[in-house]
Write an enzyme that holds these catalytic residues in place. Structure first.
Site, PDB file in Angstrom:
ATOM      1  N   ASP A 170      26.084 -15.090   4.695  1.00 49.28           N
ATOM      2  CA  ASP A 170      27.269 -14.548   5.365  1.00 49.28           C
ATOM      3  C   ASP A 170      27.343 -15.100   6.781  1.00 49.28           C
ATOM      4  O   ASP A 170      26.323 -15.367   7.416  1.00 49.28           O
ATOM      5  CB  ASP A 170      27.279 -13.012   5.345  1.00 49.28           C
ATOM      6  CG  ASP A 170      26.086 -12.400   6.044  1.00 49.28           C
ATOM      7  OD1 ASP A 170      26.141 -12.230   7.278  1.00 49.28           O
ATOM      8  OD2 ASP A 170      25.097 -12.075   5.359  1.00 49.28           O
ATOM      9  N   GLU A 178      27.624  -0.386  10.494  1.00 49.76           N
ATOM     10  CA  GLU A 178      26.444  -0.420  11.343  1.00 49.76           C
ATOM     11  C   GLU A 178      26.816   0.074  12.727  1.00 49.76           C
ATOM     12  O   GLU A 178      27.974   0.383  13.000  1.00 49.76           O
ATOM     13  CB  GLU A 178      25.854  -1.828  11.403  1.00 49.76           C
ATOM     14  CG  GLU A 178      26.820  -2.921  11.832  1.00 49.76           C
ATOM     15  CD  GLU A 178      26.181  -4.297  11.774  1.00 49.76           C
ATOM     16  OE1 GLU A 178      25.235  -4.530  12.541  1.00 49.76           O
ATOM     17  OE2 GLU A 178      26.649  -5.143  10.978  1.00 49.76           O
TER      18      GLU A 178
END
Length: 225
Positions: A24, A115
């Site tokens: 990613d 997150e």
């Protein structure tokens, strides 16, 4: 020398499970050699598209084009800003700026990146409010494109910020961030991870991701099945 057939038999006997390498990226990796990654065995990439309702990653379009040309299965991800706007509003923004999905076999369902950031580990939300926010995003995404988004998290964040909720086990694939030689304890009642982000360093840029299954299962995920 062992033949490939014998190696395959030994792997089966030892219970070795097929996996697929991926990675990613975001604008922090402005120049990615997608063809080299593909030639080295990578078959998918997840690309940052948006944050909140006001930020578009400046490298998303070029990354998406490069990944497509290299033959990689690709998809976008959205860095969540829970509580700043509704989950539905952020899902709409993500879809409008590259995070959508179609059952073409080369597009992964969008990924919701959950997150912490500067305004607090859990963005000022209680565990119940966080679960409700994620559900709002997830349901709007599903309503708009026909699949549920993948959820990216790490065990500590999920435990702290959702109370280790199991509300998404039956709908949303888990992308688990855990930098180690093994997956470790899986949070939230998921029986397994769909993708394991096993390292924050990948040779061709970004983070290393391991799909938990064979290439045909990865292709099935891209087809929504």
């Amino acid at each position: 020398m062992l033949t490939s057939a014998l190696l395959a038999s030994l792997a089966l006997a030892a219970g070795v499970k097929a996996t697929v390498q991926g990675f990613d990226i975001s604008h922090y990796q402005p120049n990615v050699d997608f063809a080299a990654a593909y030639n080295a065995g990578a078959r998918f990439v997840i690309i940052k598209a948006t944050e909140g309702t006001s930020y578009i990653d400046p490298s998303f379009s070029s990354h998406y084009t490069g990944a497509t040309k290299a033959g990689l299965i690709r998809g976008g991800y959205h860095f969540a800003h829970p509580g700043e706007t509704t989950g539905a509003a952020q899902a709409d923004y993500f879809i409008a700026h590259g995070g959508g999905w179609t059952p073409d076999g080369i597009t992964l369902p969008g990924m919701l990146d959950l997150e912490s950031e500067s305004n607090g580990e859990c963005w000022g939300l209680s565990a119940s409010a966080m679960v409700a926010w994620i559900r709002d995003f997830s349901d709007r995404y599903h309503e708009r494109v026909g699949v549920y988004p993948m959820l990216y998290t790490n065990p500590s964040w999920w435990q702290t910020c959702t109370g280790n909720s199991n509300a998404f086990v039956n709908t949303n694939p888990l992308v688990l961030a855990h930098y180690s030689s093994s997956v470790g304890t899986i949070p939230g009642g998921w029986p397994y991870q769909t993708i394991w982000q096993n390292s924050d360093s990948y040779k061709y840029g970004g983070d290393s991701d391991i799909f938990n299954g064979s290439l045909d299962r990865l292709q099935a995920l891209a087809k929504g099945s």
